[in-house]
Design a protein around this motif. Structure first.
Motif, short mmCIF file in Angstrom:
data_model
loop_
_atom_site.label_atom_id
_atom_site.label_comp_id
_atom_site.label_asym_id
_atom_site.label_seq_id
_atom_site.Cartn_x
_atom_site.Cartn_y
_atom_site.Cartn_z
N GLY A 71 0.85 -1.19 0.00
CA GLY A 71 0.00 0.00 0.00
C GLY A 71 0.88 1.24 0.00
N MET A 72 0.41 2.29 -0.64
CA MET A 72 1.18 3.54 -0.64
C MET A 72 0.17 4.69 -0.62
N GLU A 73 0.01 5.30 0.53
CA GLU A 73 -1.02 6.31 0.74
C GLU A 73 -0.40 7.67 1.00
N MET A 74 -1.11 8.72 0.61
CA MET A 74 -0.58 10.06 0.82
C MET A 74 -1.68 10.92 1.45
N MET A 75 -1.27 11.85 2.31
CA MET A 75 -2.22 12.80 2.90
C MET A 75 -1.63 14.19 2.78
N ASP A 76 -2.48 15.20 2.58
CA ASP A 76 -1.94 16.56 2.53
C ASP A 76 -2.04 17.21 3.91
N ASN A 77 -1.54 18.45 4.03
CA ASN A 77 -1.42 19.05 5.35
C ASN A 77 -2.75 19.14 6.12
N PRO A 78 -3.83 19.60 5.49
CA PRO A 78 -5.10 19.64 6.24
C PRO A 78 -5.52 18.26 6.73
N ALA A 79 -5.33 17.24 5.93
CA ALA A 79 -5.72 15.88 6.34
C ALA A 79 -4.82 15.39 7.46
N ILE A 80 -3.52 15.70 7.37
CA ILE A 80 -2.58 15.30 8.42
C ILE A 80 -3.02 15.89 9.76
N ASN A 81 -3.33 17.17 9.75
CA ASN A 81 -3.69 17.82 11.00
C ASN A 81 -5.03 17.36 11.55
N ALA A 82 -6.00 17.13 10.66
CA ALA A 82 -7.29 16.63 11.12
C ALA A 82 -7.10 15.26 11.78
N ALA A 83 -6.30 14.42 11.15
CA ALA A 83 -6.07 13.07 11.69
C ALA A 83 -5.33 13.14 13.02
N GLU A 84 -4.34 14.03 13.07
CA GLU A 84 -3.54 14.15 14.29
C GLU A 84 -4.40 14.66 15.46
N ASP A 85 -5.29 15.61 15.17
CA ASP A 85 -6.21 16.09 16.20
C ASP A 85 -7.09 14.95 16.71
N PHE A 86 -7.43 14.05 15.81
CA PHE A 86 -8.41 13.02 16.11
C PHE A 86 -7.79 11.83 16.85
N VAL A 87 -6.69 11.28 16.32
CA VAL A 87 -6.10 10.10 16.97
C VAL A 87 -4.73 10.35 17.59
N GLY A 88 -4.03 11.40 17.14
CA GLY A 88 -2.75 11.75 17.77
C GLY A 88 -1.73 10.64 17.87
N PHE B 280 0.79 3.90 12.58
CA PHE B 280 0.99 4.68 11.35
C PHE B 280 -0.31 4.76 10.55
N TRP B 281 -1.03 3.63 10.54
CA TRP B 281 -2.26 3.56 9.74
C TRP B 281 -3.45 4.23 10.43
N ALA B 282 -3.39 4.34 11.77
CA ALA B 282 -4.57 4.79 12.50
C ALA B 282 -5.08 6.13 12.00
N GLY B 283 -4.15 7.05 11.75
CA GLY B 283 -4.56 8.37 11.28
C GLY B 283 -5.19 8.31 9.91
N ARG B 284 -4.57 7.55 9.00
CA ARG B 284 -5.10 7.43 7.65
C ARG B 284 -6.49 6.79 7.67
N LYS B 285 -6.61 5.74 8.49
CA LYS B 285 -7.88 5.01 8.50
C LYS B 285 -9.01 5.84 9.11
N SER B 286 -8.65 6.80 9.96
CA SER B 286 -9.71 7.60 10.57
C SER B 286 -9.82 8.96 9.88
N ALA B 287 -9.23 9.07 8.69
CA ALA B 287 -9.22 10.38 8.02
C ALA B 287 -10.64 10.92 7.80
N PHE B 288 -11.58 10.04 7.43
CA PHE B 288 -12.92 10.55 7.14
C PHE B 288 -13.61 11.08 8.39
N PRO B 289 -13.71 10.24 9.45
CA PRO B 289 -14.31 10.79 10.67
C PRO B 289 -13.52 11.98 11.22
N ALA B 290 -12.21 11.98 11.04
CA ALA B 290 -11.40 13.10 11.56
C ALA B 290 -11.79 14.39 10.86
N VAL B 291 -11.98 14.30 9.54
CA VAL B 291 -12.40 15.48 8.79
C VAL B 291 -13.84 15.84 9.17
#
Ligand code: FAD
Lengths: 495, 407
Positions: free
Chosen positions: A259-276, A329-340
């Motif tokens: 797998g090779m996934e990418m997130m941009d800055n707004p998505a990174i921060n939303a995910a970090e706020d959500f799961v940290g 590592f995956w937790a933030g990506r996987k919760s990107a939708f609810p985080a946003v």
């Protein structure tokens, strides 16, 4: 979104249709009360709602065949439905249609490790298949994020993908056979535990046909042995260009990550706020690269990918040293939708694909479109295969914002097509992208696709109003303008 | 008067089909001709020779895609890929050893039109899994396209799947865009000698079900192993069961060690490395051990992997078939003594209890005109397939009768 006009004649005989369906499916299998039908009024694209005329929940292929035979004879439309997680409105009911739910087709029929195949009913969830085989170390590879809920029948209809499709393929590459029922009530089986259906590849055609060609009543999929091990890298970059080049160079070096996934800055921060879990908040782009396979191979490839990332100016780089760390590592990506979902009252998830090398360009265009429409956008991508999921943030309670969000989404998809990509990578056309089909296809292209539809459903009763922007009658599509013989051609060399 | 059209661009293809449609004059669609002898023998007064539509349109190694015109020779495509360390992962077979070296070389259009896939099919999928998009002219004399140049694409019906394996009966492809993959750095083959078909099938299943990412699993009975050009296989004096491992060097070495340990209980083990390994799998891919004598019939059967050895045993006994297994037992290649009806009934009866299909790959033109070359379909499926044909080619002017008599 304009849907086909309900057929008054059909609505007028609703009572009669209910009675006929009750003859076929006894007991609670026919639902006609408004309260009980409400759960079916939309799918994962919840901005659109429509009460069905009647809901029917058959349990056997024979019942499905009888229902369809009846509806065909009476010219009643039918909308098939699996788990209702479609993000494109594929399972949206029609006011004058029977909604045919496959939820009761929930049994796995045969697990065959020697032939590496599972035969299942279509209502079984995607993850249910893996659960049935994981004690022997096997799994079903395509893994849409909705895998705990979505049905394998819905996966076939949408040709669903997931994070691991880069290496292991989409649904279409992992299905060996199906049984389906045509609108005329004919039961057809194609493929099986052997490879490559012979004759025309109707299995490949049915996969991704969005419930317009037939109702799938049984599925045979191939299962794979779980890779021995998996490790991931979490890499931050100061620009999306650098991240995009890194992706291209990994693939160019002959490495196909799991797998090779990418997130941009707004998505990174939303995910970090959500799961940290420690994503670099200042990075412009973040890559998660997962390598799976035999241990030596994974260790070796981690080294290669690390070199490529560093050469492209990675600003942060971590390699997972344990399963816990990989999952983090995956937790933030996987919760990107609810985080946003937390940073905005509403969001709309788009699904275009572009050639990988166009990643930086599409990001540039998206940020200027974001300015133009005055709405924010956060991006998560399946970067390995160029499949974008821009999340457009809006507030449906503000007058006009839904329309603006839709216009913004349409502009993004048009940009994808302009850059050599396509309107939808895995969520399907449904009603959501129906009216954009002309951006990608000419009238001739679309007419040919509809002619294929006519070969399966000449009366246009199965899931009408989806996928195609204009509905033509089959007789009209079959007509041909023959240009009388211009022979001999001066320009074509002949012998 | 029979003619051959040789268009040199898409618009000339369109002109030729437009004329054929107006005249209701069936066309035989020919790429480079290497597979002209594959499929039913049918009558077409005119032929559409696509050899003028040749060449690579673009090749983007870092995007893993290549786009080419239909008659581009396979040799040209393979050379371009090799230069960048890439390959067609589905390993298309070269039909010339079986159908005759006199025929022209294979073309990329022919490979997709016939959905030809080799031993790596079990790991990397078939030709149909690699076609991303195409441009074509339908039998309605309309130029259309489908798909695109990206792997993730569910926009509209997946007509790339439908056109692959349609043997030129739906539309004339004028441009094809397909997925390519990195070629392995290293290829090893683990050989187990002396197994019978049943034991070989168990060994292949054990290997395929391991985590070692086996990229080929084949079984050659002793008599056919003797026909190999790989000296160890030729001199083995017993049956050979072969398992291919490929990928990055250190990984292949370790998997090879581990697989050998796991297979030790089955019999004596040996390894083939790079050159010999590649040569061995080319022989399996092209079924070269069945080439001679040229008058024998050749069948290709796809069945569930555990059924292949039973079918092979049954037909060896009843019809004097010789054959071998690929695809972990799921692909049966058979050579039969010549006969007018190609023994199609007993061959198809042998697979009936298991499911699958049987294709008559080599037989005289007369036999291929009278015997169903492809697996006959149940009536509802046959009727549906015929309607699909009609939706592209209502007047049946493109390779009519190549797959099914009368359509
Ligand atoms: C949170 C979330 C995450 C998601 N993530 C992903 C993802 O990562 N990748 C991805 O590809 N998709 C994803 N999806 C989209 C969705 O889950 C998939 O499209 C899924 O395959 C739909 O399955 P379903 O059973 O819910 O089908 P439904 O929504 O019920 O139906 C979808 C379509 O299939 C048809 N259909 C359903 N069953 C049958 C049948 N048996 N026969 C014929 N037609 C049928 C319907 O008519 C409709 O057109 C996501 C959705 C959500 C809500």
């Amino acid at each position: 979104m304009l849907m086909p006009k309900p057929d008054e004649a059909v609505l007028a005989k609703r009572g009669e249709i209910i009675a006929a369906l009750r003859e076929i499916v006894p007991g609670e299998g026919v639902i006609a009360e408004e309260d009980e039908m409400r759960v079916y009024e939309s799918d994962g694209l919840s901005a659109y709602r429509q009460m069905p005329m009647i809901v029917v929940l058959p349990e056997t292929t024979e019942q499905v065949a009888e229902i369809l035979r009846y509806c065909h004879a009476e010219e009643v439309k039918v909308v098939p439905r699996g788990a209702g997680t479609s993000l494109s409105g594929g399972a949206l009911p029609l006011a004058d249609a029977v909604l045919l739910g496959l939820g009761k087709f929930n049994r796995i029929l045969d697990v065959d490790f020697e032939n590496r195949a599972v035969v299942t009913q279509p209502g079984v969830t995607n993850l249910g298949i893996t659960h049935a085989v994981q004690d022997q170390g096997f799994y079903y590879a395509p893994d849409p994020s909705s895998q705990i809920a979505c049905s394998i029948g819905g996966n076939i209809a949408e040709n669903s993908g997931g994070v691991h499709c880069l290496k292991y393929g989409l649904t279409t590459n992992n299905v060996l056979g199906i049984e389906f029922v045509t609108i005329e009530g004919e039961v057809i089986r194609i493929g099986g535990k052997h490879l490559d259906a012979e004759g025309y590849d109707l299995l490949g055609l049915m996969t991704g046909s969005e419930g317009l060609l037939g109702v799938v009543t049984e599925v045979t999929v191939r299962i794979l042995r779980k890779p021995a091990t998996a490790r991931a890298l979490l890499v931050g970059f100061a620009s999306s260009e650098a991240a995009g080049t890194c992706v291209a160079e990994i693939i160019g070096a002959g490495v196909i990550p799991g797998g090779m996934e990418m997130m941009d800055n707004p998505a990174i921060n939303a995910a970090e706020d959500f799961v940290g879990t420690g994503y670099p908040r200042d990075a412009a782009a973040l890559l998660i690269v997962e390598l799976d396979g035999p241990e030596v191979e994974v260790d070796y490839l981690i080294g290669r990918v690390r070199e490529i990332a560093e050469a492209n100016g990675a600003t942060s780089l971590r390699v997972s040293e344990s399963e816990d760390e990989r999952n983090a590592f995956w937790a933030g990506r996987k919760s990107a939708f609810p985080a946003v979902g937390r940073i905005s009252p509403d969001y709309m998830c788009m699904d275009g694909t572009i050639p990988r090398k166009m990643l930086p360009e599409i990001l540039r265009r998206m940020s200027s479109l974001s300015e133009k429409h005055g709405l924010r956008v956060a991006n998560v991508f399946h970067a390995g295969d160029g499949n974008l999921h821009p999340l457009i943030l809006f507030d449906a309670n503000q007058p006009g914002e839904l329309e603006t969000a839709e216009a913004f989404g349409g502009d993004i998809l048009k940009a994808c097509v302009e850059l050599g990509g396509v309107l939808t990578g895995e969520h399907g056309v449904g009603i959501e992208k129906r009216d954009l089909m002309g951006e990608m296809f000419t009238e001739v292209d679309l007419d040919q696709q509809q002619r294929v539809k006519c070969a399966f459903d000449a009366k246009g009763l199965l899931n009408p109003g989806k996928v195609f922007p204009k509905l033509h009658r089959c007789a009209e599509l079959g007509r041909m303008v023959v240009h009388q013989g211009k022979m001999p051609f001066p320009d074509i060399p002949r012998f | 008067m029979a003619s051959t059209f040789q268009p040199t661009d898409d618009s000339q293809v369109l002109d030729a089909v437009t004329w054929a449609l107006a005249e209701v004059a069936p066309l035989e669609i020919v790429g480079r001709g290497s597979k002209r002898g594959l499929g039913r023998n049918f009558q077409a007064d005119h032929s559409l020779d696509l050899s003028g539509l040749s060449g690579i349109n673009f090749y983007e190694p870092e995007e893993l895609i290549l786009s080419a015109k239909p008659a581009t020779p396979m040799a040209e495509i393979e050379a371009a890929l090799a230069e960048r360390g890439q390959m067609l992962a589905f390993e298309p077979m070269d039909m010339r050893p079986i159908l005759g070296m006199g025929a022209g070389e294979g073309s990329i259009g022919g490979v997709f039109a016939c959905n030809l896939s080799g031993p790596r099919r079990v790991k990397s999928g078939a030709a149909r899994d690699h076609l991303l998009g195409f441009n074509a002219v339908s039998g309605r004399a309309e130029a259309f396209k489908s798909g695109g140049r990206v792997v993730k694409n569910v926009t509209g019906y997946d007509l790339s799947k439908l056109i692959t394996g349609s043997h030129g009966t739906l539309a004339v492809m004028t441009e094809l865009t397909f997925k390519v993959l990195p070629a392995p750095e290293k290829t090893y083959t683990v050989l187990v000698s002396g197994l019978d078909g049943a034991a070989a099938t168990r060994a292949m299943a054990a290997a395929m079900n391991s985590a070692h990412e086996v990229a080929g699993a084949a079984f050659l009975p002793a008599a056919l192993a003797g026909r190999s050009d790989v000296s160890y296989v030729q001199g083995a004096g017993s049956s050979i069961t072969a398992l291919r491992l490929e990928g990055f060097g250190p990984s292949v070495e370790q998997r090879c060690r581990e697989l050998r340990e796991e297979l030790a209980e089955f019999g004596a083990l040996e390894e083939l490395h790079s050159h010999n390994s590649i040569r061995f799998w080319t022989e399996i891919r092209d079924a070269t051990c069945l080439t001679a004598p040229a008058d024998r019939l050749i069948w290709r059967l796809s069945v569930p992997p555990t059924a292949g050895h039973q079918v092979l045993a049954t037909l060896s006994e009843s019809l004097g078939a010789k054959g071998f297994l690929d695809w972990s037992g799921g692909l049966v290649w058979l050579s039969l003594p010549p006969s007018g009806d190609a023994a199609h009934e007993p061959v198809r009866a042998s697979i009936a209890p298991h499911g699958g299909h049987a294709t008559l790959v080599r037989a005289s033109a007369d036999t291929r005109a009278s015997v169903p070359v492809f697996q006959p379909q149940p009536a509802p499926l046959a009727a549906l397939s015929a309607r699909v044909k009609d939706s592209f080619d209502p007047k049946r002017i493109l390779n009519p009768g190549r797959m099914v008599a009368g359509s």
